[in-house]
Design a protein around this motif. Structure first.
Motif, short mmCIF file in Angstrom:
data_model
loop_
_atom_site.label_atom_id
_atom_site.label_comp_id
_atom_site.label_asym_id
_atom_site.label_seq_id
_atom_site.Cartn_x
_atom_site.Cartn_y
_atom_site.Cartn_z
N GLY A 45 0.83 -1.07 0.02
CA GLY A 45 0.07 -0.09 0.02
C GLY A 45 0.95 1.22 -0.05
N PHE A 46 2.21 1.17 0.05
CA PHE A 46 3.10 2.38 0.14
C PHE A 46 3.86 2.35 -1.37
CE2 PHE A 46 2.50 1.21 4.71
CZ PHE A 46 2.35 2.71 5.09
N SER A 47 4.11 3.54 -1.87
CA SER A 47 5.01 3.71 -3.13
C SER A 47 6.55 3.93 -2.62
CB SER A 47 4.29 4.89 -3.74
OG SER A 47 4.62 6.28 -3.34
N HIS A 48 7.25 3.62 -3.63
CA HIS A 48 8.73 4.16 -3.28
C HIS A 48 8.89 5.54 -3.03
CE1 HIS A 48 13.32 3.64 -4.82
NE2 HIS A 48 13.12 3.65 -3.50
N GLU A 49 7.99 6.36 -3.55
CA GLU A 49 8.31 8.04 -3.35
C GLU A 49 7.77 7.98 -1.88
OE1 GLU A 49 6.59 12.19 -4.72
OE2 GLU A 49 6.34 10.73 -6.20
N GLN A 50 6.62 7.62 -1.46
CA GLN A 50 6.28 7.65 0.07
C GLN A 50 7.33 7.34 1.00
OE1 GLN A 50 2.64 5.33 -0.30
NE2 GLN A 50 1.42 7.11 0.58
N HIS A 51 8.26 6.10 0.76
CA HIS A 51 9.13 5.57 1.57
C HIS A 51 10.35 6.62 1.47
CE1 HIS A 51 7.31 2.55 3.13
NE2 HIS A 51 7.95 1.24 2.61
N LEU A 52 10.78 7.32 0.39
CA LEU A 52 12.05 8.16 0.31
C LEU A 52 11.44 9.40 0.80
CD1 LEU A 52 12.92 7.59 -3.56
CD2 LEU A 52 13.87 6.97 -1.39
N GLU A 53 10.22 9.74 0.99
CA GLU A 53 9.90 10.88 1.71
C GLU A 53 10.01 10.86 3.24
OE1 GLU A 53 8.16 14.95 1.88
OE2 GLU A 53 9.40 13.86 0.30
N ALA A 54 9.40 9.48 3.43
CA ALA A 54 9.44 9.04 5.06
C ALA A 54 11.08 9.02 5.45
CB ALA A 54 8.72 7.60 5.24
N ALA A 55 11.77 8.59 4.67
CA ALA A 55 13.38 8.69 4.98
C ALA A 55 13.76 9.92 5.22
CB ALA A 55 14.10 7.72 3.76
N ALA A 56 13.59 10.85 4.27
CA ALA A 56 14.00 12.10 4.42
C ALA A 56 13.50 12.84 5.76
CB ALA A 56 13.82 13.03 3.28
N GLY A 57 12.06 12.60 5.88
CA GLY A 57 11.54 13.15 7.11
C GLY A 57 12.19 12.50 8.47
N SER A 58 12.38 11.21 8.54
CA SER A 58 13.14 10.40 9.67
C SER A 58 14.62 11.24 10.01
CB SER A 58 13.32 9.31 9.51
OG SER A 58 11.82 8.41 9.42
N VAL A 59 15.43 11.67 8.87
CA VAL A 59 16.54 12.09 9.05
C VAL A 59 16.65 13.46 9.33
CG1 VAL A 59 18.75 12.77 7.63
CG2 VAL A 59 17.79 10.69 6.94
N GLU A 60 15.53 14.14 8.91
CA GLU A 60 15.14 15.63 9.31
C GLU A 60 15.20 15.71 10.94
OE1 GLU A 60 12.32 19.54 8.50
OE2 GLU A 60 11.83 17.57 7.99
N ALA A 61 14.09 14.75 11.47
CA ALA A 61 13.66 14.64 12.81
C ALA A 61 14.72 13.96 13.46
CB ALA A 61 12.39 13.78 12.87
N PHE A 62 15.53 13.41 13.05
CA PHE A 62 16.87 12.93 13.95
C PHE A 62 17.90 13.77 14.03
CE2 PHE A 62 21.28 10.96 13.10
CZ PHE A 62 21.18 10.33 14.47
N LEU A 63 18.14 14.62 12.95
CA LEU A 63 19.22 15.86 12.92
C LEU A 63 18.72 16.70 13.86
CD1 LEU A 63 20.99 15.51 9.46
CD2 LEU A 63 21.66 14.54 11.51
N ALA A 64 17.34 16.88 13.86
CA ALA A 64 16.84 18.21 14.39
C ALA A 64 16.89 17.93 16.20
CB ALA A 64 15.45 18.61 14.22
N ALA A 65 17.15 16.80 16.64
CA ALA A 65 17.15 16.43 18.04
C ALA A 65 18.58 17.07 18.50
CB ALA A 65 17.32 14.85 18.47
N PRO A 66 18.67 17.35 19.74
CA PRO A 66 19.94 17.93 20.47
C PRO A 66 21.02 17.06 20.07
CG PRO A 66 18.09 18.20 21.94
CD PRO A 66 17.50 17.34 20.83
N GLY A 67 21.97 17.56 19.41
CA GLY A 67 23.20 16.80 19.15
C GLY A 67 22.86 15.55 18.25
N GLY A 68 21.93 15.67 17.83
CA GLY A 68 21.47 14.34 16.67
C GLY A 68 21.10 13.10 17.45
N THR A 69 20.99 13.28 18.75
CA THR A 69 20.53 12.21 19.61
C THR A 69 19.28 11.68 19.17
OG1 THR A 69 21.93 12.93 21.43
CG2 THR A 69 20.27 11.21 21.87
N PRO A 70 19.16 10.16 18.96
CA PRO A 70 17.69 9.49 18.66
C PRO A 70 16.80 10.00 19.83
CG PRO A 70 19.58 8.21 18.27
CD PRO A 70 20.09 9.21 18.88
N LYS A 71 15.59 10.19 19.38
CA LYS A 71 14.38 10.26 20.55
C LYS A 71 13.88 8.85 20.92
CE LYS A 71 13.20 14.88 18.57
NZ LYS A 71 11.96 15.65 18.19
#
Length: 211
Positions: free
Chosen positions: A185-211
């Motif tokens: 039910g997912f497309s490749h584009e959706q997964h690439l967008e999700a990957a980019a979003g995950s990287v953004e959220a991860f790097l936005a955390a203090p010091g890059g620390t995972p939440k």
């Protein structure tokens, strides 16, 4: 040669992103993910290992350079980029490029590590994992992995001892390129967008620390 994707606005982070074993720095996957990250305020800089750069010169495909040479190239690129940018600097890459980065992350003092499709083992060789260094990794790390990646699916990776600094973000029915089965039910584009979003959220955390 360095290939940059710079945000239009302020830069929140810079990420050096290395290619995988079989595709160059400007492959569709690398181009796509770099654009998506730049749109999120993350400057992405790409480079090529010597064997891939040589392919551009004469068109002859070669196997990857020996590991020592790949790591040496990584050190040189990191030093060069570190001189050019201020602010936090992350390293990482697709498949092999990410694995080489993971071997150097602590040594280089990287602010964060981002791996897309990590090769936990060679295809068909789950009994020979390449994860020993991941147990003691200190650099905050995000691995975005497809659930059916032949180099480390969800069930196999669950059996590994990974450092608490590592967060694995799983993408439903994704393969090594994060491409899902149509039935998911997912497309490749959706997964690439999700990957980019995950990287953004991860790097936005203090010091890059995972939440």
């Amino acid at each position: 040669m360095l290939l940059w994707n710079r945000p239009v606005g302020p830069v929140s982070y810079t990420l050096i992103l290395a290619h995988g074993a079989g595709a160059p720095m400007d492959s569709p996957f690398m181009h796509d993910i770099a654009q998506r990250l730049a749109a999120r305020g993350i400057a992405v800089v790409r480079f090529e290992f010597p064997y891939m750069a040589a392919l551009r010169g004469d068109g002859r495909r070669r196997p990857p350079n020996p590991q020592a040479q790949l790591l040496g190239c990584w050190r040189e690129v990191h030093a060069l980029v570190r001189q050019q940018v201020t602010g936090p600097l992350a390293i990482g890459g697709k498949s092999m490029g990410g694995r080489m980065a993971s071997l150097l992350a602590d040594e280089l003092g990287a602010d964060a590590l981002v791996c897309l499709g990590y090769p936990f083992h060679a295809v068909g060789k789950a009994d020979k994992p390449r994860v020993a260094h991941l147990a003691d990794l200190k650099t905050p790390t995000l691995i975005v992995q497809g659930e059916r990646d032949p180099m480390g699916d969800r069930l196999t990776v669950a059996g590994y001892s990974l450092s608490d600094a590592i967060r694995v973000q799983w993408l439903v029915a994704g393969d090594h390129d994060l491409k899902p089965l149509k039935a998911s039910g997912f497309s490749h584009e959706q997964h690439l967008e999700a990957a980019a979003g995950s990287v953004e959220a991860f790097l936005a955390a203090p010091g890059g620390t995972p939440k």
